[in-house]
Design a protein around this motif. Sequence first.
Motif, PDB file in Angstrom:
ATOM      1  N   GLU A 269       0.827  -1.187   0.109  1.00 31.70           N
ATOM      2  CA  GLU A 269      -0.089  -0.106  -0.010  1.00 31.70           C
ATOM      3  C   GLU A 269       0.771   1.220   0.167  1.00 31.70           C
ATOM      4  O   GLU A 269       0.611   2.105  -0.646  1.00 31.70           O
ATOM      5  CB  GLU A 269      -1.078  -0.061   1.437  1.00 31.70           C
ATOM      6  N   TYR A 311      -2.860  -5.988  -7.228  1.00 38.24           N
ATOM      7  CA  TYR A 311      -3.511  -5.177  -6.176  1.00 38.24           C
ATOM      8  C   TYR A 311      -3.487  -3.417  -6.884  1.00 38.24           C
ATOM      9  O   TYR A 311      -4.487  -2.790  -6.437  1.00 38.24           O
ATOM     10  CB  TYR A 311      -2.344  -4.948  -5.110  1.00 38.24           C
ATOM     11  N   LEU A 314      -6.602  -2.698  -8.738  1.00 41.35           N
ATOM     12  CA  LEU A 314      -7.972  -2.503  -8.066  1.00 41.35           C
ATOM     13  C   LEU A 314      -7.759  -1.205  -7.357  1.00 41.35           C
ATOM     14  O   LEU A 314      -8.862  -0.762  -7.208  1.00 41.35           O
ATOM     15  CB  LEU A 314      -8.145  -4.068  -7.180  1.00 41.35           C
ATOM     16  N   ARG A 315      -6.744  -1.011  -6.542  1.00 38.48           N
ATOM     17  CA  ARG A 315      -6.672   0.250  -5.573  1.00 38.48           C
ATOM     18  C   ARG A 315      -6.817   1.434  -6.516  1.00 38.48           C
ATOM     19  O   ARG A 315      -7.520   2.274  -6.349  1.00 38.48           O
ATOM     20  CB  ARG A 315      -5.498   0.181  -4.983  1.00 38.48           C
ATOM     21  N   PRO A 321      -9.970  -4.355  -3.346  1.00 43.94           N
ATOM     22  CA  PRO A 321      -8.382  -5.162  -3.795  1.00 43.94           C
ATOM     23  C   PRO A 321      -8.398  -6.664  -3.261  1.00 43.94           C
ATOM     24  O   PRO A 321      -7.869  -7.355  -3.779  1.00 43.94           O
ATOM     25  CB  PRO A 321      -7.586  -4.370  -2.688  1.00 43.94           C
ATOM     26  N   TRP A 324      -8.201  -9.555  -5.907  1.00 42.44           N
ATOM     27  CA  TRP A 324      -7.095  -9.659  -6.769  1.00 42.44           C
ATOM     28  C   TRP A 324      -7.170 -10.990  -7.584  1.00 42.44           C
ATOM     29  O   TRP A 324      -6.405 -10.970  -8.568  1.00 42.44           O
ATOM     30  CB  TRP A 324      -5.762  -9.148  -5.878  1.00 42.44           C
TER      31      TRP A 324
ATOM     32  N   ALA B  46     -12.323   2.417  -0.503  1.00 39.41           N
ATOM     33  CA  ALA B  46     -11.788   1.298  -0.083  1.00 39.41           C
ATOM     34  C   ALA B  46     -12.628   0.796   1.192  1.00 39.41           C
ATOM     35  O   ALA B  46     -12.831  -0.507   1.493  1.00 39.41           O
ATOM     36  CB  ALA B  46     -10.500   1.079   0.503  1.00 39.41           C
TER      37      ALA B  46
END
Lengths: 371, 371
Positions: A269, A311, A314-315, A321, A324, B46
């Motif tokens: 992240e 990841y 999708l983020r 996430p 994935w 998120a």
Amino acid sequence: MFRGAWVPRAARAAAAAAAAGFCTTAAVTLAQCDAPARSPPPPRAAEATSAAWDSNWDCRALSARQVASLLNHAWPIDDYHEATRRILREHTSKSAEQIERVIAEGGADPAALYCKAYRRYAYGGAPVRHILLVRHGQYEEQRELSAHLRATEGARWLDERTFRRGALWQSYNEQQVLTPLGRKQAEKTGDRLAAMLAPQLAAGGREVRLRVSTMTRARETAQIIASRLPAAVEQAPPDPLLEEGAAAFSVPVGFAEADDVHYDGIRIEAAFRSLFYRALPRKPEAAEPRRRGAPRHEFEIVVCHMNVIRYFLLRALQLPPEAWLRFGGFNGSITHLRILPDGTVKCDSFGDAGHLDLEETTFGSKVGWER
Amino acid sequence: MFRGAWVPRAARAAAAAAAAGFCTTAAVTLAQCDAPARSPPPPRAAEATSAAWDSNWDCRALSARQVASLLNHAWPIDDYHEATRRILREHTSKSAEQIERVIAEGGADPAALYCKAYRRYAYGGAPVRHILLVRHGQYEEQRELSAHLRATEGARWLDERTFRRGALWQSYNEQQVLTPLGRKQAEKTGDRLAAMLAPQLAAGGREVRLRVSTMTRARETAQIIASRLPAAVEQAPPDPLLEEGAAAFSVPVGFAEADDVHYDGIRIEAAFRSLFYRALPRKPEAAEPRRRGAPRHEFEIVVCHMNVIRYFLLRALQLPPEAWLRFGGFNGSITHLRILPDGTVKCDSFGDAGHLDLEETTFGSKVGWER
């Protein structure tokens, strides 16, 4: 074909569509089966998911006060339209008449128009950021060695494979070298990237950076790619944030152990936040020519790992996430994400491997596109 | 880099990561800006999204009773392990010892093991379904004609462009022909697909179908692709369910008008349900050799439209369809989805256009990959 009553309106409309003359080809029925079990169906994913969009996802949506500060304009601003005129006079070649048209068509929020004028016009406008995510080539996976280390080294191996990369990890990592096919994939991916970026670099004033994870297979891949790219491409030092790992748990259940996600997740992240952000207008260097009108672009080539790429995808798109593992992605494939100056993010392609011959297509040790 | 307090635990862990020696390259700060506005940040995507997975998304997860019915086994089943042994004896070459190992490793749910044995072994096992979604080539968009029809034809044009394709629509559609570049793209995409599928067709007993929307640009593209494919590929009649349209609203806001979504949405969802489902084991024809052991595959090439493809992608992966405009996808690109017999869905690539030269890459009238 439309079984169950969970979307009766949809079912009715579909029946209407059929009645209106749409042929329903490939109608596959379960007519040969008994009636389904009586228990109510589980909740539908289509109901459980949500497509919210946080427009300030990168904390870079500027307030009018921040724009004023960046431009050394007076604060507070009494007349936003006059301040917008000033941006357009200072940073564009627009005529007075054209400027008044921008104001007239600017909508009901003068402060937003001021911020938008900054983003679009100040110092030539904020560039589009292209993130080109490249999966390393096929490599010697050393699965037996990994299993052996897990079995024999316990907490020490956990420590090495999460935060602290010691000698044990280094030795393991150094044995994960590209296969001959992996090197071939890297060459072809490098040639494709070179073709993509040559016009950009020739146009001048366009930035291209090559980033890479610290892992051997990624560094080898990046080195081969770099040898195919023009010398003007800036090579950043290898970045441990980009190493492979388990960034999130997987839904539906897949491999991703709690200890891995606990440590890897926050590192990956952090990698995401260091790479993904909208560009802001930038004061040109003294010697730099002031660019007017032409759209600006900057490029990050990031040679890393498939879990990291899935990841990031999708983020960046603000999708969950935890999905994935619903994505694949072959060795040497290119994933292209674009971040526009207003913070919009687009995926133009995921896992593009069309530059490889089909017999060069691999997913790990598995050869072939079919799987 | 970690601004805001919405994930304090994450921020602490990131600080720990930095302390542990991870370099934070490309650290981009807003230090030159004033403090951000005081209002609390909007809710994060998120947090708003969810990665639920409905394992029976296609209503084809069979109950033990359905399997028993398909196999003409007695019902109710008293001893699932014995019934599983019977599937393995009837449909595999496994030895008694191997069969006992399957039973022993089968886990705590004997009924689930029975269903799984059916899916994996009965009649050679259920095939993997590959859906290859192809965007048509570049075409003459006729935007002015479309605007003219919208402006002058009112409700008639709404009717024609949603459910009932009359003479007006037909005339408009027939003018939307491929450009010379669009035909070139179709040729190259056809060559790539031919290379992908030739080994499958040569292996025998593998099904490949070519499907296409009824719209001119898709039919022209499919015709060119078909001319490059082996004759064994089955060509389905053009399918009006696959025509272009607005399958869902867009978040963040994009173009998709309420009347379009109201009609197109349900038609394109019907197209989705007619194409996307897991395969079941299938009784072989009398003359067909019984295949044991080799994994089976079937292929649907679907030549259609980008909005349809983006919607299919998200629906198949159980991600929110309203995110469709976060994806791009070039003309002639190939999107590869796989549906496994247990209902798992994977995206191996989206918008793969690597088989096209870069100067042949287009998104509508826009030429070039950069945008």
